[in-house]
Scaffold this active site. Structure first.
Site, PDB file in Angstrom:
ATOM      1  N   LYS A  66       0.813  -1.228  -0.021  1.00 44.06           N
ATOM      2  CA  LYS A  66      -0.028  -0.103  -0.118  1.00 44.06           C
ATOM      3  C   LYS A  66       0.785   1.149   0.053  1.00 44.06           C
ATOM      4  CE  LYS A  66      -4.344  -1.575   1.951  1.00 44.06           C
ATOM      5  NZ  LYS A  66      -5.434  -1.610   3.038  1.00 44.06           N
ATOM      6  N   ASP A 102     -10.354   2.785   1.772  1.00 49.74           N
ATOM      7  CA  ASP A 102     -10.732   2.066   3.147  1.00 49.74           C
ATOM      8  C   ASP A 102     -11.705   2.860   4.140  1.00 49.74           C
ATOM      9  OD1 ASP A 102      -9.358  -0.139   2.478  1.00 49.74           O
ATOM     10  OD2 ASP A 102      -7.709   0.197   3.424  1.00 49.74           O
ATOM     11  N   MET A 214     -12.688  -4.619  12.455  1.00 53.97           N
ATOM     12  CA  MET A 214     -12.450  -4.428  10.944  1.00 53.97           C
ATOM     13  C   MET A 214     -12.137  -5.848  10.533  1.00 53.97           C
ATOM     14  SD  MET A 214      -9.929  -1.186  10.501  1.00 53.97           S
ATOM     15  CE  MET A 214     -10.454   0.490  10.591  1.00 53.97           C
TER      16      MET A 214
HETATM   17  P1  NDP Z   1      -1.008  -2.800  10.942  1.00 58.79           P
HETATM   18  O1  NDP Z   1       0.086  -3.693  11.192  1.00 58.79           O
HETATM   19  O2  NDP Z   1      -0.565  -1.380  10.481  1.00 58.79           O
HETATM   20  O3  NDP Z   1      -1.453  -2.336  12.735  1.00 58.79           O
HETATM   21  C1  NDP Z   1      -1.653  -3.372  13.613  1.00 58.79           C
HETATM   22  C2  NDP Z   1      -2.210  -2.992  14.816  1.00 58.79           C
HETATM   23  O4  NDP Z   1      -2.674  -3.634  15.509  1.00 58.79           O
HETATM   24  C3  NDP Z   1      -1.203  -1.858  15.610  1.00 58.79           C
HETATM   25  O5  NDP Z   1      -2.102  -0.935  16.240  1.00 58.79           O
HETATM   26  C4  NDP Z   1      -0.861  -2.973  16.657  1.00 58.79           C
HETATM   27  O6  NDP Z   1      -0.583  -2.307  17.908  1.00 58.79           O
HETATM   28  C5  NDP Z   1      -2.109  -3.718  17.201  1.00 58.79           C
HETATM   29  N1  NDP Z   1      -1.939  -5.079  17.349  1.00 58.79           N
HETATM   30  C6  NDP Z   1      -1.845  -6.158  16.742  1.00 58.79           C
HETATM   31  N2  NDP Z   1      -1.831  -7.318  17.633  1.00 58.79           N
HETATM   32  C7  NDP Z   1      -2.198  -6.727  18.834  1.00 58.79           C
HETATM   33  C8  NDP Z   1      -2.465  -7.433  19.960  1.00 58.79           C
HETATM   34  N3  NDP Z   1      -2.358  -8.813  20.247  1.00 58.79           N
HETATM   35  N4  NDP Z   1      -2.998  -6.800  21.095  1.00 58.79           N
HETATM   36  C9  NDP Z   1      -3.126  -5.392  20.910  1.00 58.79           C
HETATM   37  N5  NDP Z   1      -2.783  -4.658  19.720  1.00 58.79           N
HETATM   38  C10 NDP Z   1      -2.482  -5.614  18.615  1.00 58.79           C
HETATM   39  O7  NDP Z   1      -2.157  -3.403  10.543  1.00 58.79           O
HETATM   40  P2  NDP Z   1      -3.301  -2.688   9.908  1.00 58.79           P
HETATM   41  O8  NDP Z   1      -3.701  -1.364  10.588  1.00 58.79           O
HETATM   42  O9  NDP Z   1      -3.189  -2.693   8.390  1.00 58.79           O
HETATM   43  O10 NDP Z   1      -4.602  -3.789   9.923  1.00 58.79           O
HETATM   44  C11 NDP Z   1      -5.241  -3.890  11.109  1.00 58.79           C
HETATM   45  C12 NDP Z   1      -6.482  -4.727  11.227  1.00 58.79           C
HETATM   46  O11 NDP Z   1      -7.687  -4.189  10.036  1.00 58.79           O
HETATM   47  C13 NDP Z   1      -6.177  -6.273  10.457  1.00 58.79           C
HETATM   48  O12 NDP Z   1      -6.888  -7.019  10.920  1.00 58.79           O
HETATM   49  C14 NDP Z   1      -6.875  -5.901   8.919  1.00 58.79           C
HETATM   50  O13 NDP Z   1      -7.359  -7.295   8.421  1.00 58.79           O
HETATM   51  C15 NDP Z   1      -8.050  -5.045   9.212  1.00 58.79           C
HETATM   52  N6  NDP Z   1      -8.437  -4.270   7.829  1.00 58.79           N
HETATM   53  C16 NDP Z   1      -9.881  -4.622   7.401  1.00 58.79           C
HETATM   54  C17 NDP Z   1     -10.095  -3.786   6.262  1.00 58.79           C
HETATM   55  C18 NDP Z   1     -11.741  -4.302   5.859  1.00 58.79           C
HETATM   56  O14 NDP Z   1     -11.800  -3.839   4.706  1.00 58.79           O
HETATM   57  N7  NDP Z   1     -12.347  -4.643   6.706  1.00 58.79           N
HETATM   58  C19 NDP Z   1      -9.313  -2.994   5.783  1.00 58.79           C
HETATM   59  C20 NDP Z   1      -7.847  -2.746   6.372  1.00 58.79           C
HETATM   60  C21 NDP Z   1      -7.577  -3.537   7.502  1.00 58.79           C
HETATM   61  P3  NDP Z   1       0.959  -1.840  18.391  1.00 58.79           P
HETATM   62  O15 NDP Z   1       1.261  -0.330  17.659  1.00 58.79           O
HETATM   63  O16 NDP Z   1       1.326  -1.865  19.640  1.00 58.79           O
HETATM   64  O17 NDP Z   1       1.997  -2.938  17.752  1.00 58.79           O
END
Ligand code: NDP
Length: 270
Positions: A66, A102, A214
């Site tokens: 992306k 998105d 999401m």
């Molecule tokens: P990123 O990898 O950019 O960010 C991940 C985020 O999740 C961070 O804030 C991270 O926190 C947090 N995180 C991950 N694991 C844990 C955990 N076990 N406990 C607490 N916090 C956690 O991912 P994206 O932002 O790109 O995607 C996030 C979600 O959104 C995914 O599940 C993706 O599938 C979904 N999504 C759905 C879409 C849809 O169309 N339905 C579109 C885009 C995304 P930290 O900063 O502390 O690491």
């Protein structure tokens, strides 16, 4: 004439985008070829240039490309620039426009399921790419206040700073509670992917009307089960409608028409 589109990612085999775009095309009688194409990591630009030369009209882009997609483009919409990522590319007369749909996908799904967003208080859990991409569209839809929570608090502060000029936004730690109950809580973390919880307290959901994850799956996600346990009568939904909504916004950009989203969501449910 058959028009060529694709979703680009790595891995990409399990993408539902080809099915969604074919369902949209059926609604309008469009002749569409929409492929899921796995591009090699580290060779996004070269591979995409070849595809454009072969006649690709537009592309959706997913993990991990992306940011590459945003950099590839000659022009970027404001929502793509502020999201720091593009999920939609339009190729026209030798130029590329990058957009990010998105946030529009989330907004349209919340409006469909919750109602008008004017003056609502929305809590976003997470501060990764997905959270960053939805902040501006939520403010543009009339959301009055956004509270960010994230496991790594520093990242939530950074996002709050980045969007401070666009609306009332603050960051609090992941296990804190809001002063007054929020209207909507959205899980923007990837915790549900591994069946984990993001670390928020049950108290956060007291008095909250609607919880959204999401992440989407055929079974109810761990996050939504937790929300229902914490607040009886809370309404919940996963992100399948957001997925269809972002696809519909891409389709509108490419074809200039608005697909019937509800019909497609219905046909994707198991
Ligand atoms: P990123 O990898 O950019 O960010 C991940 C985020 O999740 C961070 O804030 C991270 O926190 C947090 N995180 C991950 N694991 C844990 C955990 N076990 N406990 C607490 N916090 C956690 O991912 P994206 O932002 O790109 O995607 C996030 C979600 O959104 C995914 O599940 C993706 O599938 C979904 N999504 C759905 C879409 C849809 O169309 N339905 C579109 C885009 C995304 P930290 O900063 O502390 O690491």
């Amino acid at each position: 004439m058959l028009q060529r589109y694709a979703v680009l990612g790595n891995p990409i085999k399990h993408s539902r985008s080809p099915q969604i775009h074919q369902l949209f095309a059926t609604q309008f009688g469009h002749q569409l070829q929409y492929d899921a194409i796995e591009l090699p990591i580290g060779r996004f630009s070269e591979s995409l240039r070849d595809l454009v030369e072969q006649g690709l009209k537009g592309a959706n882009v997913t993990v991990p490309f992306k940011q590459d997609a945003l950099a590839f483009a000659d022009a970027q919409t404001e929502r793509a620039r502020l999201a720091g990522a593009a999920n939609t590319l339009v190729f026209e007369e030798g130029r590329t426009l990058a957009d990010n749909t998105d946030g529009a996908g989330l907004v349209s799904d919340l409006q469909r399921l919750y109602g008008a967003l004017s003056d609502t208080h929305v809590v976003l859990i997470g501060a990764g790419g997905a959270a960053r991409g939805v902040v501006l569209p939520l403010f543009n839809a009339g959301v009055g206040k956004i509270t960010l929570m994230n496991r790594t608090l520093e990242r939530a502060y950074e996002l709050a700073d980045m969007f401070a000029e666009h609306g009332d936004i603050c960051a609090i730690s992941i296990n804190a509670v809001t002063e007054k109950p929020a209207d909507i809580i959205v899980n923007c973390t990837s915790s549900s992917l591994h069946g984990e919880l993001p670390g928020v307290s049950a108290e956060l959901f007291r008095g909250v009307a609607f919880a959204y994850d999401m992440f989407y799956s055929d079974d109810k996600t761990t996050f939504l089960l937790f929300a229902e346990d914490a607040q009886p009568n809370i309404r919940t939904a996963d992100g399948i409608g957001m997925l269809v909504g972002q696809a519909a916004e891409s389709y509108r950009l490419w074809w200039g028409v608005e697909p019937d989203v509800a019909k497609v969501i219905e046909s994707l449910r198991p």
